[in-house]
Write a protein that holds these residues in place. Structure first.
Motif, PDB file in Angstrom:
ATOM      1  N   GLN A  99       0.701  -1.227  -0.090  1.00  0.00           N
ATOM      2  CA  GLN A  99       0.187  -0.071  -0.014  1.00  0.00           C
ATOM      3  C   GLN A  99       0.815   1.227   0.063  1.00  0.00           C
ATOM      4  O   GLN A  99       0.490   2.194  -0.566  1.00  0.00           O
ATOM      5  CB  GLN A  99      -0.872  -0.033   1.173  1.00  0.00           C
ATOM      6  CG  GLN A  99      -1.565   1.191   1.592  1.00  0.00           C
ATOM      7  CD  GLN A  99      -2.216   1.051   2.800  1.00  0.00           C
ATOM      8  OE1 GLN A  99      -2.643   0.057   3.269  1.00  0.00           O
ATOM      9  NE2 GLN A  99      -2.655   2.212   3.467  1.00  0.00           N
ATOM     10  N   ASP A 100       1.936   1.208   0.855  1.00  0.00           N
ATOM     11  CA  ASP A 100       2.847   2.650   0.934  1.00  0.00           C
ATOM     12  C   ASP A 100       3.604   2.553  -0.275  1.00  0.00           C
ATOM     13  O   ASP A 100       4.956   1.907   0.032  1.00  0.00           O
ATOM     14  CB  ASP A 100       3.408   2.259   2.238  1.00  0.00           C
ATOM     15  CG  ASP A 100       4.376   3.583   2.839  1.00  0.00           C
ATOM     16  OD1 ASP A 100       4.550   4.511   1.829  1.00  0.00           O
ATOM     17  OD2 ASP A 100       4.841   3.538   3.800  1.00  0.00           O
ATOM     18  N   PHE A 101       3.375   3.195  -1.177  1.00  0.00           N
ATOM     19  CA  PHE A 101       4.386   3.242  -2.582  1.00  0.00           C
ATOM     20  C   PHE A 101       5.686   3.829  -2.124  1.00  0.00           C
ATOM     21  O   PHE A 101       6.504   3.748  -2.857  1.00  0.00           O
ATOM     22  CB  PHE A 101       3.584   3.670  -3.605  1.00  0.00           C
ATOM     23  CG  PHE A 101       3.005   4.981  -3.617  1.00  0.00           C
ATOM     24  CD1 PHE A 101       3.558   6.348  -3.510  1.00  0.00           C
ATOM     25  CD2 PHE A 101       1.405   4.804  -3.471  1.00  0.00           C
ATOM     26  CE1 PHE A 101       2.832   7.215  -3.125  1.00  0.00           C
ATOM     27  CE2 PHE A 101       0.626   6.151  -3.103  1.00  0.00           C
ATOM     28  CZ  PHE A 101       1.478   7.376  -3.130  1.00  0.00           C
ATOM     29  N   GLU A 102       5.653   4.769  -1.165  1.00  0.00           N
ATOM     30  CA  GLU A 102       6.865   5.517  -1.084  1.00  0.00           C
ATOM     31  C   GLU A 102       7.797   4.689  -0.262  1.00  0.00           C
ATOM     32  O   GLU A 102       9.181   4.703  -0.439  1.00  0.00           O
ATOM     33  CB  GLU A 102       6.605   6.691   0.138  1.00  0.00           C
ATOM     34  CG  GLU A 102       5.711   7.707  -0.342  1.00  0.00           C
ATOM     35  CD  GLU A 102       6.000   8.792  -1.512  1.00  0.00           C
ATOM     36  OE1 GLU A 102       7.115   8.404  -1.842  1.00  0.00           O
ATOM     37  OE2 GLU A 102       5.229   9.457  -1.785  1.00  0.00           O
ATOM     38  N   ALA A 103       7.335   3.750   0.358  1.00  0.00           N
ATOM     39  CA  ALA A 103       8.348   2.701   1.245  1.00  0.00           C
ATOM     40  C   ALA A 103       8.789   1.522   0.270  1.00  0.00           C
ATOM     41  O   ALA A 103       9.780   0.985   0.842  1.00  0.00           O
ATOM     42  CB  ALA A 103       7.572   2.356   2.467  1.00  0.00           C
ATOM     43  N   GLN A 104       8.323   1.512  -0.818  1.00  0.00           N
ATOM     44  CA  GLN A 104       8.823   0.344  -1.695  1.00  0.00           C
ATOM     45  C   GLN A 104       9.643   0.680  -3.029  1.00  0.00           C
ATOM     46  O   GLN A 104       9.811   0.075  -3.903  1.00  0.00           O
ATOM     47  CB  GLN A 104       7.838  -0.631  -2.145  1.00  0.00           C
ATOM     48  CG  GLN A 104       6.434   0.237  -2.948  1.00  0.00           C
ATOM     49  CD  GLN A 104       5.346  -0.648  -3.075  1.00  0.00           C
ATOM     50  OE1 GLN A 104       5.439  -1.868  -3.374  1.00  0.00           O
ATOM     51  NE2 GLN A 104       3.992  -0.243  -2.825  1.00  0.00           N
ATOM     52  N   LEU A 105       9.964   2.178  -3.183  1.00  0.00           N
ATOM     53  CA  LEU A 105      10.867   2.637  -4.201  1.00  0.00           C
ATOM     54  C   LEU A 105      12.199   3.123  -3.523  1.00  0.00           C
ATOM     55  O   LEU A 105      12.322   3.962  -2.805  1.00  0.00           O
ATOM     56  CB  LEU A 105      10.314   3.811  -4.836  1.00  0.00           C
ATOM     57  CG  LEU A 105       8.553   3.722  -5.313  1.00  0.00           C
ATOM     58  CD1 LEU A 105       7.981   5.012  -5.912  1.00  0.00           C
ATOM     59  CD2 LEU A 105       8.655   2.644  -6.344  1.00  0.00           C
TER      60      LEU A 105
END
Lengths: 593, 260
Positions: free
Chosen positions: A112-118
């Protein structure tokens, strides 16, 4: 595009006969209890996913959706502490004892947290990252890069910094990096929760394309509408499966969905209220079902809706906008223009007045200037030109803390506000800053904790509350200052349907008590059912300011600004009227048949 | 806010091998370490400014201009107050300002500014991926190298988060700017707790996402970009060696010191 599974480099949409016979994924008797939890998050859950099947997983917060997702790629039990039992097998391979990183090539996970997977500095590196980790050679990486980016619509973005992408693009990039691994199963854990309507539409369009290619997908979502296209839907409640079957069957079980904290599709609810029942996968289907049941309504159809509603729907249910109130505005924004130093214009000559008792929704795409506008009201930002008046006084001469008693702002992420050891101290923090008497502080704390439904949690650690409770605590913490205007930035993000309703019921009560409300939201049904006035911002300019009914009637404006009305509103438009909720639409129909 | 301050350009510095860039950062730190005299530090400062200009990193330096100014002035003043060798050069009532303390303070300020400038230049011209590769080539374990490079990238994110939290507390009537130094520091505990909790949550989410992408599977992952070691890298390496040696000699001969 051809996406190839591992280990053979053949198309994923055309598995071999042996592969077809083997399930893509099977979960058997999964049980997991988090440390210190009173009840299991998963209570013996089993299911089998066929090759190429798309399974939607639904349920309220705490039902076990994300826990299930984490079990599928071994994050549980590898990362999370607790008691785990059961087995997961991917293409017949039992994953018991396998490390998370060793599952990556088989089960792709989008969070869900796209910031944490880039993690990377450009799009190409981001897509390559996972391939590098599992040891794919450079030539193969290059061969997979382009198709993966083309698939998610990011071809040509190779050199872009991921942080410069929109939310929808970031999430599509995360999906591309998973696609490049060619996993057997892709699990998407609430991939659209933090996205605006346009970003959501982009991601769901991509999911539909992946499904058409025959990829095995597991999509976890709060919202029921987008899972109508799944092959199967699993509904979870307290860690157990309460329904597993075709979406069309589940979507007609309105009571079951509500009982499980899932928002039933508005169209189906309208059909149920009209006594027609059944499942409508689209506005067209709902329209056909209604005109079959009530042929006399077919003649009322209008191709488009005039901006001025000639025939308003059930006027009594929603009062007209309060913009005409005679009271002096609490906040006035006069010709405000703003840009960050050296940056493009974020707000462009905005005028806005907020009157006592207003219930205003500010809508617009991500980056349109909504939050910037709200921050001007409370003084976190100062206009480059123009003025902001609070209670007739120029904000320039006021400190941010002085604003607190006039206008309060609840941040999108409640965790930005919370720091105290107990719920009580958190609420008391604001009044203490104003050196109020202890008896007054106590009185206010009791009052606001009662209002937000946290009176019995006064001694609890705020960080151990649920997201919905933390959000309500954030509201309580600013309410204790008794502001006349309350601004809530995305107050329902990350909340399930039940929590969203509870949050908005609270906001509605506050408004009824005389507090002017401004909500910044992407959720069309919230605007339709709760706000009385809508302001549409696009590229820093105010494109609309008026009643919600007029807003949803302006089809061209909505289309141009990529804001989709709720389905039931679009259905009502087919009948030449505006309805803002299934109940309102059903009442309108019943009056006429 | 950008997570990382890398500036995409195709300059000589950008094209350097990642290992050379990491060594260059080390050499800058090494050189600054040995000398205190501002005159000896100035050539290095000009070199860094020139590199900032040719690499197009001026924007990043400009964004931190106040930090540079505050760093130099406050360090100079602090050392002027605490280090007072030799006779007074300027007499102001109740204060004796010594020539050596001005020079020594200015030198210390310049040192810190040059350390910061070298870091900003490195970040402006080196991708996270290059940083990781550079460290790996220097035999730093991949996991450790990745963690170091990731921390560079995440620092601005946490700063951004802290600023949001300060805003949130201000709006609840909290005055960060009042009271003495201790009181002000104490007030910032209201920021540290949410920042710390947010960092923990973010780190946990990121760790899960990393492992889910296969991180940790191999001790030496493959790399998408090939980084050949070119003649220009050799030349840069040689130049850095000379700079490092030169600054050590300045120290060795005593020219880098401030004499009272």
């Amino acid at each position: 595009m051809k996406l190839e599974p591992q280990p053979s480099e053949t198309e994923i949409g055309a598995p071999s006969a042996a592969e077809v016979a083997t399930p893509a994924l099977s979960a058997s008797n999964l049980r997991f209890t988090y440390h210190d939890a009173e009840r299991p998050a998963l209570a013996g859950l089993s299911f089998v996913q066929a090759q190429g099947e798309m399974i939607g997983v639904m349920g309220a917060s705490g039902a076990g959706k994300s826990t299930l997702a984490k079990c599928l790629n071994r994050i549980i039990p590898e990362f999370e502490g607790g008691v785990f039992s059961g087995t997961v097998a991917v293409a017949g391979r039992d994953l018991t004892g396998v490390r998370v990183s060793d599952v990556a090539a088989d089960v792709g996970m989008v969070f869900q947290d796209f910031e944490a997977q880039l993690f990377s500095t450009n799009v190409a590196h981001e897509v390559a990252f996972a391939m590098e980790q599992i040891g794919i050679d450079r030539a193969t990486m290059n061969a997979r890069m382009k198709p993966a980016l083309e698939e998610v619509g990011l071809a040509g973005f190779e050199h872009r910094d991921p942080t410069s992408l929109s939310g929808g693009e970031k999430q599509r990039l995360a999906i591309a990096s998973v696609l490049a691994l060619r996993p057997r199963v892709i699990v998407l854990d609430e991939p659209t929760t933090d996205l605006d309507p346009e970003g959501k539409a982009e991601v769901f369009a991509l999911i539909r394309r992946l499904r058409e290619q025959g990829l095995s997908l597991i999509v976890i979502e709060h919202e029921s509408d987008e899972l109508r296209r799944a092959d199967r839907v699993i509904l979870l409640k307290e860690g157990s499966i309460v329904f597993s079957g075709p979406p069309a069957e589940l979507m007609t079980k309105i009571n079951l969905l509500e009982e499980c904290g899932v928002q039933p599709p508005g169209l189906n609810r309208a059909l149920a209220l009209l006594g027609i029942g059944g499942h409508a996968a689209s506005v067209d289907e709902a329209y056909a079902a209604i005109t079959r049941a009530y042929p006399q309504l077919a003649s009322r159809t209008h191709p488009t809706i005039a901006p001025a509603i000639a025939e308003p729907a059930v006027e009594a249910t929603l009062p007209s906008p309060s913009t005409a109130t005679s009271d002096a505005p609490i906040a006035e924004i006069e010709n405000v223009t703003f840009n960050y130093p050296g940056g493009p214009r974020v707000l462009d000559s905005i005028n806005l007045a907020i009157a006592p008792g207003d219930f205003l929704a500010i809508v617009g795409q991500n980056g349109s200037g909504k939050t910037t506008l709200a921050k001007h009201i409370v003084g976190l930002l100062k206009p480059v030109s123009g003025a902001v008046l609070l209670n007739g006084r120029d904000r320039k001469g006021m400190r941010a803390s002085e604003t607190a008693k006039e206008a309060a702002y609840v941040f999108q992420n409640p965790d930005h506000q919370i720091f105290a050891a107990t719920v009580w101290d958190e609420v008391a923090f604001g009044p203490r800053n104003f050196s109020l008497a202890a008896s007054e502080i106590e009185r206010r704390c009791i009052e606001v904790l009662e209002a937000v439904g946290l009176a019995d949690r006064r001694s609890a650690d705020p960080f151990l509350l649920s997201k919905g409770e933390r959000q309500r605590l954030a509201v309580a913490s600013v309410l204790a200052l008794r502001p006349r205007l309350l601004i809530l930035d995305e107050p329902t993000t990350g909340l399930d349907y039940r929590e969203q309703r509870r949050m908005m019921a609270l906001v509605k009560e506050l408004n009824a008590s005389g507090i002017a409300i401004v909500i910044i939201t992407h959720t069309p049904w919230l605007v339709a059912e709760y706000a009385r006035r809508a302001v549409l911002i696009r590229k820093g300019r105010k494109l609309f300011d008026g009643g919600v009914r007029e807003f949803f009637a302006d089809v061209d404006l909505l289309k141009a600004s990529s804001f989709r009305p709720p389905e039931v509103t679009r259905l009502a438009q087919r009948f030449g009227t505006i309805a803002l909720s299934p109940q309102e639409f059903a009442a309108w129909v019943k009056e006429r048949v | 806010m950008a997570l990382y301050r890398y500036i995409e350009r195709d300059t000589f510095v950008h094209r350097l091998h990642p290992t050379v860039k990491v060594i260059a950062l080390f050499v800058m730190f090494w050189s600054v370490y040995w000398v205190d005299n501002p005159l000896a530090l100035l050539p290095l400062g000009f070199l860094l400014l020139f590199a900032a200009f040719v690499t197009g990193s001026g924007g990043n330096f400009y964004a931190l201009r106040w930090l540079f100014i505050i760093l130099i002035i406050s360090t100079t003043l602090m050392w002027m107050a605490t280090y007072q060798p030799g006779p007074a050069a300027i007499h102001v009532p109740k204060v004796a300002i010594r020539r050596a303390s001005i020079i020594f303070g200015l030198g210390k300020g310049l040192k810190l500014a040059e350390l910061l400038a070298a870091s900003v230049l490195f970040i402006s011209t080196t991708k996270v991926e290059e940083f990781t590769v550079g460290l790996a080539k220097l035999r730093v374990p991949y996991r450790v190298g990745f963690a170091i490079s990731l921390s560079f990238r995440l620092a601005p994110l946490f700063v951004d988060s802290a600023l949001t939290i300060v805003d949130a507390q201000c709006l609840r009537g909290y005055e960060f700017g009042t009271g003495g130094l201790i009181e002000r520091l104490r007030r910032y505990t209201t920021v540290s707790i949410p920042v710390f909790m947010g960092a923990l949550r973010k780190a946990n989410n990121m760790a899960m996402a990393l492992e889910a992408r296969g991180f940790g599977r191999l001790s030496r992952p493959t790399t998408y970009i090939e980084y050949p070691f070119l003649a220009s890298d050799l030349m840069a390496f040689a130049a850095l060696f000379v700079i490092g040696l030169l600054y050590f000699l300045i120290y060795w001969t005593g020219y880098g010191a401030v004499v009272a």
